[in-house]
Design a protein around this motif. Structure first.
Motif, PDB file in Angstrom:
ATOM      1  N   GLY A   1       3.050  -5.690   5.632  1.00 13.88           N
ATOM      2  CA  GLY A   1       3.407  -4.324   5.265  1.00 13.88           C
ATOM      3  C   GLY A   1       2.821  -3.913   3.926  1.00 13.88           C
ATOM      4  O   GLY A   1       2.294  -2.805   3.776  1.00 13.88           O
ATOM      5  N   HIS A   2       2.892  -4.799   2.930  1.00 16.96           N
ATOM      6  CA  HIS A   2       2.328  -4.486   1.614  1.00 16.96           C
ATOM      7  C   HIS A   2       0.808  -4.328   1.685  1.00 16.96           C
ATOM      8  O   HIS A   2       0.231  -3.445   1.035  1.00 16.96           O
ATOM      9  CB  HIS A   2       2.682  -5.590   0.625  1.00 16.96           C
ATOM     10  CG  HIS A   2       4.144  -5.674   0.337  1.00 16.96           C
ATOM     11  ND1 HIS A   2       4.769  -6.823  -0.106  1.00 16.96           N
ATOM     12  CD2 HIS A   2       5.133  -4.738   0.429  1.00 16.96           C
ATOM     13  CE1 HIS A   2       6.053  -6.600  -0.269  1.00 16.96           C
ATOM     14  NE2 HIS A   2       6.302  -5.339   0.050  1.00 16.96           N
TER      15      HIS A   2
ATOM     16  N   GLY B   1      -5.157  10.769  -3.114  1.00 14.73           N
ATOM     17  CA  GLY B   1      -4.373  11.987  -3.267  1.00 14.73           C
ATOM     18  C   GLY B   1      -3.048  11.954  -2.530  1.00 14.73           C
ATOM     19  O   GLY B   1      -2.217  12.849  -2.713  1.00 14.73           O
ATOM     20  N   HIS B   2      -2.837  10.946  -1.690  1.00 17.34           N
ATOM     21  CA  HIS B   2      -1.580  10.794  -0.978  1.00 17.34           C
ATOM     22  C   HIS B   2      -0.757   9.668  -1.609  1.00 17.34           C
ATOM     23  O   HIS B   2      -1.313   8.748  -2.213  1.00 17.34           O
ATOM     24  CB  HIS B   2      -1.819  10.486   0.503  1.00 17.34           C
ATOM     25  CG  HIS B   2      -2.348  11.648   1.281  1.00 17.34           C
ATOM     26  ND1 HIS B   2      -3.644  12.118   1.143  1.00 17.34           N
ATOM     27  CD2 HIS B   2      -1.758  12.453   2.207  1.00 17.34           C
ATOM     28  CE1 HIS B   2      -3.825  13.145   1.947  1.00 17.34           C
ATOM     29  NE2 HIS B   2      -2.699  13.372   2.603  1.00 17.34           N
ATOM     30  N   VAL B   3       0.544   9.770  -1.446  1.00 16.53           N
ATOM     31  CA  VAL B   3       1.443   8.714  -1.910  1.00 16.53           C
ATOM     32  C   VAL B   3       1.784   7.840  -0.707  1.00 16.53           C
ATOM     33  O   VAL B   3       2.384   8.312   0.258  1.00 16.53           O
ATOM     34  CB  VAL B   3       2.719   9.306  -2.533  1.00 16.53           C
ATOM     35  CG1 VAL B   3       3.678   8.189  -2.933  1.00 16.53           C
ATOM     36  CG2 VAL B   3       2.374  10.175  -3.728  1.00 16.53           C
ATOM     37  N   VAL B   4       1.405   6.580  -0.778  1.00 13.69           N
ATOM     38  CA  VAL B   4       1.695   5.629   0.297  1.00 13.69           C
ATOM     39  C   VAL B   4       2.477   4.476  -0.308  1.00 13.69           C
ATOM     40  O   VAL B   4       2.043   3.866  -1.292  1.00 13.69           O
ATOM     41  CB  VAL B   4       0.394   5.108   0.950  1.00 13.69           C
ATOM     42  CG1 VAL B   4       0.734   4.161   2.104  1.00 13.69           C
ATOM     43  CG2 VAL B   4      -0.466   6.265   1.446  1.00 13.69           C
ATOM     44  N   PHE B   5       3.612   4.161   0.268  1.00 10.20           N
ATOM     45  CA  PHE B   5       4.442   3.093  -0.283  1.00 10.20           C
ATOM     46  C   PHE B   5       5.108   2.310   0.843  1.00 10.20           C
ATOM     47  O   PHE B   5       5.188   2.765   1.991  1.00 10.20           O
ATOM     48  CB  PHE B   5       5.497   3.654  -1.242  1.00 10.20           C
ATOM     49  CG  PHE B   5       6.377   4.728  -0.649  1.00 10.20           C
ATOM     50  CD1 PHE B   5       7.611   4.420  -0.092  1.00 10.20           C
ATOM     51  CD2 PHE B   5       5.963   6.057  -0.667  1.00 10.20           C
ATOM     52  CE1 PHE B   5       8.406   5.406   0.449  1.00 10.20           C
ATOM     53  CE2 PHE B   5       6.765   7.060  -0.135  1.00 10.20           C
ATOM     54  CZ  PHE B   5       7.991   6.732   0.431  1.00 10.20           C
ATOM     55  N   SER B   6       5.557   1.111   0.496  1.00  4.73           N
ATOM     56  CA  SER B   6       6.216   0.233   1.458  1.00  4.73           C
ATOM     57  C   SER B   6       7.721   0.471   1.445  1.00  4.73           C
ATOM     58  O   SER B   6       8.286   0.944   0.454  1.00  4.73           O
ATOM     59  CB  SER B   6       5.931  -1.234   1.136  1.00  4.73           C
ATOM     60  OG  SER B   6       4.550  -1.507   1.169  1.00  4.73           O
TER      61      SER B   6
ATOM     62  N   LEU C   1       6.940   1.195   7.006  1.00  2.00           N
ATOM     63  CA  LEU C   1       8.149   0.418   7.219  1.00  2.00           C
ATOM     64  C   LEU C   1       7.799  -1.064   7.356  1.00  2.00           C
ATOM     65  O   LEU C   1       6.707  -1.419   7.812  1.00  2.00           O
ATOM     66  CB  LEU C   1       8.884   0.910   8.472  1.00  2.00           C
ATOM     67  CG  LEU C   1       9.289   2.399   8.461  1.00  2.00           C
ATOM     68  CD1 LEU C   1      10.056   2.736   9.727  1.00  2.00           C
ATOM     69  CD2 LEU C   1      10.126   2.718   7.232  1.00  2.00           C
ATOM     70  N   THR C   2       8.725  -1.927   6.952  1.00  3.71           N
ATOM     71  CA  THR C   2       8.475  -3.363   7.033  1.00  3.71           C
ATOM     72  C   THR C   2       8.232  -3.760   8.478  1.00  3.71           C
ATOM     73  O   THR C   2       9.081  -3.520   9.344  1.00  3.71           O
ATOM     74  CB  THR C   2       9.668  -4.155   6.486  1.00  3.71           C
ATOM     75  OG1 THR C   2       9.907  -3.768   5.129  1.00  3.71           O
ATOM     76  CG2 THR C   2       9.391  -5.650   6.542  1.00  3.71           C
TER      77      THR C   2
END
Length: 230
Positions: A111-112, A124-129, A72-73
């Motif tokens: 955050g980015h 192997g994991h999806v990590v996103f902002s 989260l931001t």
């Protein structure tokens, strides 16, 4: 007609540099200095935090983490909500580093950078902002609240805040939170903003390692239909 000509001639003579003397020369000098100062102003340099490499987690740790994690931001205090790089002076006054600014809002940049660090550490994991266009639902959320992200009066880079994490749809009491306080081991050259930015980026790398530990400490979701929901 003779009177008009004489009046004009007298006015021209009274405004000549010889009659005005030092006052006219001083005014001319000040105007010249102002023009030179405007032409020689230093352009603003925009800085960005660089992702920091770190140790990848073990397969056993990876099994206990959700497949998708959303960063989260981060939230920042009002004193940090500025475009420029912040430095605290010895007289306890905030000082913006001259001709230096962040290339995007500080909370979004942190955050980015945090998300980029986690992607490298969590293969192997999806990590996103937050606000990224991703078509999956996060299984866990990481939050960061910053109260300090600057160079202190002793010249050290410092990051202070609170980091928390929780699984999606989990009860509030299962959330985890820790205080974070990182100070660079050595002072940073106050005349080189790029050094300050580099060291603060290293601090975000340390926070990224702490974030993985925090995510790993989350209790597993209750077993549903014979299998746990990660």
């Amino acid at each position: 007609m003779m009177r008009v000509r004489r009046s004009f001639s007298a006015l021209r003579e009274s405004l000549s540099p010889n009659r005005l003397g030092p006052l006219a020369l001083l005014g001319t000098a000040l105007m010249g200095a102002g023009m030179l100062a405007g032409c020689s102003s230093t352009p603003t340099t925009y800085y960005v935090l660089s992702p920091q490499p770190g140790a990848m987690i073990s397969p056993m740790q990876a099994m206990n983490l959700p497949q998708a994690i959303e960063v989260l931001t981060p939230s920042t205090t009002a004193r940090l909500d500025r475009d420029g790089l912040l430095r605290v002076m010895s007289d306890s006054q905030d000082h913006m580093v001259p001709a230096a600014a962040w290339s995007e809002p500080l909370n979004e940049m942190v955050g980015h950078t945090l998300a980029a660090n986690l992607r490298q550490r969590l293969p192997g994991h999806v990590v996103f902002s937050q606000n990224d266009s991703v078509g999956v639902k996060a299984g866990a959320y990481l939050e960061l609240s910053l109260s300090r992200f600057e160079q202190d009066k002793s010249g050290h880079a410092i990051i202070v805040g609170v980091m928390s994490a929780h699984r999606a749809d989990a009860p509030t009491e299962q959330a985890r939170a820790v205080n974070v306080q990182w100070v660079s081991s050595q002072s940073v050259d106050t005349k080189q903003p790029v050094d300050m930015v580099k060291v603060l980026g290293e601090g975000v790398g340390v926070l990224s390692d702490q974030a993985i530990q925090l995510l790993s400490s989350l209790p597993p979701m209750p077993v549903r239909g014979g299998s746990s929901h990660l």
